[in-house]
Design an enzyme around this catalytic site. Structure first.
Site, short mmCIF file in Angstrom:
data_model
loop_
_atom_site.label_atom_id
_atom_site.label_comp_id
_atom_site.label_asym_id
_atom_site.label_seq_id
_atom_site.Cartn_x
_atom_site.Cartn_y
_atom_site.Cartn_z
N LYS A 10 0.84 -1.30 0.13
CA LYS A 10 -0.07 -0.12 -0.07
C LYS A 10 0.77 1.28 0.10
O LYS A 10 2.20 1.31 0.40
CB LYS A 10 -1.20 -0.14 1.37
CG LYS A 10 -1.87 -1.23 1.15
CD LYS A 10 -3.00 -0.93 2.38
CE LYS A 10 -4.24 -2.06 2.06
NZ LYS A 10 -5.14 -1.89 3.05
N PHE A 58 -15.81 3.49 6.85
CA PHE A 58 -14.10 3.65 6.36
C PHE A 58 -13.89 3.71 4.93
O PHE A 58 -12.98 3.96 4.64
CB PHE A 58 -13.19 2.58 7.03
CG PHE A 58 -13.59 0.99 6.86
CD1 PHE A 58 -13.12 0.56 5.67
CD2 PHE A 58 -14.12 0.47 7.74
CE1 PHE A 58 -13.19 -0.62 5.22
CE2 PHE A 58 -14.29 -0.99 7.45
CZ PHE A 58 -13.90 -1.37 6.13
N ARG A 86 -2.27 -14.40 4.71
CA ARG A 86 -2.85 -13.64 5.69
C ARG A 86 -1.99 -13.88 6.97
O ARG A 86 -1.96 -12.93 7.92
CB ARG A 86 -4.20 -13.85 5.64
CG ARG A 86 -4.97 -13.45 4.60
CD ARG A 86 -6.39 -13.91 4.60
NE ARG A 86 -7.22 -13.13 5.60
CZ ARG A 86 -7.87 -12.03 5.43
NH1 ARG A 86 -7.74 -11.05 4.53
NH2 ARG A 86 -8.79 -11.43 6.52
N THR A 92 -5.55 -7.22 10.20
CA THR A 92 -5.83 -5.86 9.57
C THR A 92 -5.22 -4.75 10.60
O THR A 92 -4.56 -3.78 10.02
CB THR A 92 -7.01 -5.89 9.31
OG1 THR A 92 -7.73 -6.98 8.81
CG2 THR A 92 -7.39 -4.80 8.54
N ARG A 103 2.57 -6.53 8.82
CA ARG A 103 1.92 -5.24 9.50
C ARG A 103 2.47 -4.93 10.67
O ARG A 103 2.76 -3.81 10.83
CB ARG A 103 0.55 -5.68 9.21
CG ARG A 103 0.03 -5.54 7.99
CD ARG A 103 -1.63 -6.16 8.11
NE ARG A 103 -2.34 -5.62 6.92
CZ ARG A 103 -3.51 -6.32 6.54
NH1 ARG A 103 -3.78 -7.40 7.48
NH2 ARG A 103 -4.07 -6.14 5.43
N HIS A 116 -2.23 -5.31 1.63
CA HIS A 116 -3.49 -6.11 1.25
C HIS A 116 -3.38 -7.55 0.94
O HIS A 116 -2.33 -7.77 0.48
CB HIS A 116 -4.44 -5.47 0.08
CG HIS A 116 -5.44 -6.11 -0.38
ND1 HIS A 116 -6.73 -6.08 0.41
CD2 HIS A 116 -5.76 -7.21 -1.15
CE1 HIS A 116 -7.47 -6.97 -0.11
NE2 HIS A 116 -6.89 -7.73 -1.12
P1 CMP Z 1 -7.61 -4.45 3.40
O1 CMP Z 1 -7.06 -5.90 3.79
O2 CMP Z 1 -6.78 -3.76 2.15
O3 CMP Z 1 -9.10 -4.47 3.30
C1 CMP Z 1 -9.89 -3.23 3.59
C2 CMP Z 1 -9.09 -2.21 4.02
O4 CMP Z 1 -10.00 -1.32 4.80
C3 CMP Z 1 -8.28 -2.84 5.18
O5 CMP Z 1 -7.15 -3.75 4.78
C4 CMP Z 1 -7.96 -1.54 6.15
O6 CMP Z 1 -6.82 -0.92 5.72
C5 CMP Z 1 -9.09 -0.77 5.96
N1 CMP Z 1 -10.05 -0.70 7.15
C6 CMP Z 1 -10.16 0.85 7.79
N2 CMP Z 1 -10.97 0.47 8.79
C7 CMP Z 1 -11.24 -1.09 9.04
C8 CMP Z 1 -12.30 -1.75 9.89
N3 CMP Z 1 -12.74 -1.19 10.80
N4 CMP Z 1 -12.27 -3.05 9.52
C9 CMP Z 1 -11.68 -3.40 8.40
N5 CMP Z 1 -10.81 -2.88 7.42
C10 CMP Z 1 -10.65 -1.43 7.99
#
Ligand code: CMP
Length: 138
Positions: A10, A58, A86, A92, A103, A116
């Site tokens: 990202k 979001f 993952r 996340t 991460r 991602h």
């Molecule tokens: P990603 O795996 O790219 O998929 C969706 C993205 O939304 C996630 O990573 C986060 O960077 C972003 N995001 C922001 N807030 C949230 C949340 N509360 N839950 C999940 N994803 C979130």
């Protein structure tokens, strides 16, 4: 295509100069790169990619962030690719990510979370074909 996952480094991780270290960690974990490109998403493209999150609170911030700078998109292959990737990238929310995960090492917040990774085999195929044609995957 089976045993593939789709990933993006990202804008935060690219901007902070972590791309090389992250790709090295991915290859060291046993993934093979099947496709890769460096590009800057428009807000419209980021919104289409994350369409499943359109109704989430979001979504607007996610689209703004993902179109704020260049990314590296890639298709990766390995047995059990989706689940193993993952595990490699961690939760996340980087505050909840296990020690040594990408991460935990390189991300600052749930929005700027460095990577991602697809959440299912079905979405891996959909996401890979969003970025790459059949001619671009080897
Ligand atoms: P990603 O795996 O790219 O998929 C969706 C993205 O939304 C996630 O990573 C986060 O960077 C972003 N995001 C922001 N807030 C949230 C949340 N509360 N839950 C999940 N994803 C979130």
């Amino acid at each position: 295509m089976s045993n593939i996952t789709f990933t993006m480094v990202k804008p935060d991780a690219v901007g902070n100069g972590y791309t090389g270290k992250i790709i090295d960690q991915i290859i060291s974990a046993g993934f093979t790169i099947k496709a890769m490109k460096y590009l800057h998403l428009s807000a419209e493209q980021a919104g289409r990619f994350y369409d499943i999150h359109r109704e989430r609170s979001f979504f607007k911030d996610l689209v703004a962030f993902m179109s704020s700078g260049p990314i590296v998109a890639a298709v990766l292959e390995k047995d059990n690719a989706v689940a193993d990737f993952r595990t490699l990238i961690g939760a996340t929310d980087p505050q909840k990510a296990e020690a040594g995960t990408i991460r935990q090492l390189y991300a600052k917040s749930i929005d700027a979370n460095a990577m991602h990774g697809s959440d299912s085999d079905e979405n891996a195929k959909i996401e890979a074909s969003f970025f790459f044609s059949a001619l671009e995957i080897f």
